[in-house]
Design a protein around this motif. Structure first.
Motif, PDB file in Angstrom:
ATOM      1  N   TRP A  23       0.791  -1.227   0.000  1.00  0.00           N
ATOM      2  CA  TRP A  23       0.000   0.000   0.000  1.00  0.00           C
ATOM      3  C   TRP A  23       0.824   1.279   0.000  1.00  0.00           C
ATOM      4  N   VAL A  24       2.111   1.191   0.275  1.00  0.00           N
ATOM      5  CA  VAL A  24       2.926   2.413   0.213  1.00  0.00           C
ATOM      6  C   VAL A  24       3.775   2.474  -1.055  1.00  0.00           C
ATOM      7  N   PRO A  28      -0.068   2.709  -4.848  1.00  0.00           N
ATOM      8  CA  PRO A  28      -0.048   4.090  -5.340  1.00  0.00           C
ATOM      9  C   PRO A  28       0.241   4.179  -6.836  1.00  0.00           C
ATOM     10  N   TRP A  57      -5.356  10.550  -3.980  1.00  0.00           N
ATOM     11  CA  TRP A  57      -5.236  10.293  -2.540  1.00  0.00           C
ATOM     12  C   TRP A  57      -6.518   9.677  -1.996  1.00  0.00           C
ATOM     13  N   LEU A  60      -6.945   6.085  -3.368  1.00  0.00           N
ATOM     14  CA  LEU A  60      -6.082   5.139  -2.667  1.00  0.00           C
ATOM     15  C   LEU A  60      -6.641   4.804  -1.289  1.00  0.00           C
ATOM     16  N   GLN A  61      -7.128   5.808  -0.578  1.00  0.00           N
ATOM     17  CA  GLN A  61      -7.726   5.571   0.730  1.00  0.00           C
ATOM     18  C   GLN A  61      -8.925   4.631   0.635  1.00  0.00           C
ATOM     19  N   PHE A  64      -7.934   1.080  -0.009  1.00  0.00           N
ATOM     20  CA  PHE A  64      -7.344   0.503   1.201  1.00  0.00           C
ATOM     21  C   PHE A  64      -8.429   0.039   2.166  1.00  0.00           C
ATOM     22  N   VAL A 104      -4.938   6.690   7.062  1.00  0.00           N
ATOM     23  CA  VAL A 104      -5.880   6.371   5.993  1.00  0.00           C
ATOM     24  C   VAL A 104      -7.313   6.633   6.447  1.00  0.00           C
ATOM     25  N   THR A 124       5.835   6.557   4.582  1.00  0.00           N
ATOM     26  CA  THR A 124       4.750   6.061   3.728  1.00  0.00           C
ATOM     27  C   THR A 124       5.094   6.132   2.238  1.00  0.00           C
ATOM     28  N   ALA A 127       2.814   6.563  -1.236  1.00  0.00           N
ATOM     29  CA  ALA A 127       1.488   6.951  -0.746  1.00  0.00           C
ATOM     30  C   ALA A 127       1.548   8.336  -0.112  1.00  0.00           C
ATOM     31  N   ILE A 130       1.915  11.022  -2.794  1.00  0.00           N
ATOM     32  CA  ILE A 130       0.644  11.312  -3.466  1.00  0.00           C
ATOM     33  C   ILE A 130      -0.189  12.266  -2.617  1.00  0.00           C
TER      34      ILE A 130
END
Length: 271
Positions: A23-24, A28, A57, A60-61, A64, A104, A124, A127, A130
């Motif tokens: 995720w990092v 992304p 952003w 991506l959140q 997740f 997040v 991070t 991520a 971003i």
């Protein structure tokens, strides 16, 4: 009795490390072209852009939180990731700090930039970059960023998110009790005249717990919100403002833990 915890650690830590790197670093890079294509199609079709597509952003959140099976039970019944009426909130949103996962879920709830140290952005990786390039991070350098500079950065945003405890507390001996609030973020809100919106969420460390090596793909969070903002102009001194915020913080904390006790059984851990 010693083998079982050891086996759990040997299994859980590699999973957490893999998930963090996914995720990092990886996701992304996947999000960017997907967001660009979806956002462009909606704009060309003259269709409204949903909040989760506002910037890469937010996309991506959202990915997740879906991947990790995060659900929210709210004390007022607003069982959504976003705070109700979030786009109309103005001021400083103060949330409790538990673990890395907070970076997040909490900006998602607040739909707001988060005040974060440069070290957090470095940790991070892609991520964090971003978030920075999308204007969703208010970057500060410990020991270098002055209060005036922080004020100027926060004034650019309709609302922003801070962690008034100043540190992750999930592994503290008194982790389930409200801790002391640090004056830095509170002083910035007071001097800027920004209303303090207090939100406490329980179980966030179950998503990612970087100090115990745990990760979950099915987490229920319990959230409580103070019913009214704390307005700085209602208090003649900074100390009286801090006292009001701390009282509201403790009350909201108690409601959040009582909500978890109600749904999961057992006794709420309170002051």
């Amino acid at each position: 009795q010693l083998v079982h915890p050891l086996l759990c650690m040997l299994i859980s830590w590699p999973i957490l490390i893999f998930d963090v790197l996914l995720w990092v670093i990886v996701m992304p890079l996947v999000v960017l072209p997907v967001w660009c294509a979806c956002w462009s199609i909606l704009k060309l079709a003259r269709q409204p852009v949903p909040m989760w597509l506002t910037t890469p952003w937010e996309t991506l959140q959202s990915w997740f939180l879906v991947f990790h099976g995060v659900r929210v039970i709210d004390a007022e019944g607003a069982n959504t990731w976003r705070l109700p009426n979030v786009q109309n909130l103005e001021g400083c949103i103060m949330m409790n700090h538990r673990s890395w996962g907070d970076f997040v879920i909490d900006p998602t709830m607040a739909f707001a930039p988060v005040v974060a140290r440069a070290a957090a952005i470095g940790a991070t990786l892609f991520a964090g970059l971003i978030g920075l390039f999308c204007g969703r991070v208010v970057l500060i350098f410990r020991g270098w960023t002055t209060r005036q500079q922080l004020k100027e950065k926060c004034d650019k945003h309709k609302r922003y998110l801070i962690f008034p405890e100043g540190t992750r507390r999930a592994s503290a001996p008194d982790a389930d009790q409200p801790g002391a609030l640090r004056p830095g973020g509170l002083k910035n809100a007071y001097e800027s005249g920004h209303a303090a919106h207090i939100v406490v969420t329980v179980n966030k460390e179950l998503i990612w717990d970087e100090r115990r090596g745990n990760v979950s793909c099915s987490t229920t969070l319990y959230r409580a919100r103070h019913p009214t903002p704390v307005f700085p102009d209602a208090f003649p001194t900074f100390d009286s403002f801090v006292a009001a915020v701390e009282e509201a913080w403790k009350t909201t904390w108690a409601r959040a833990y009582e909500l978890r006790a109600k749904h999961e059984g057992g006794r709420a851990t309170l002051m």
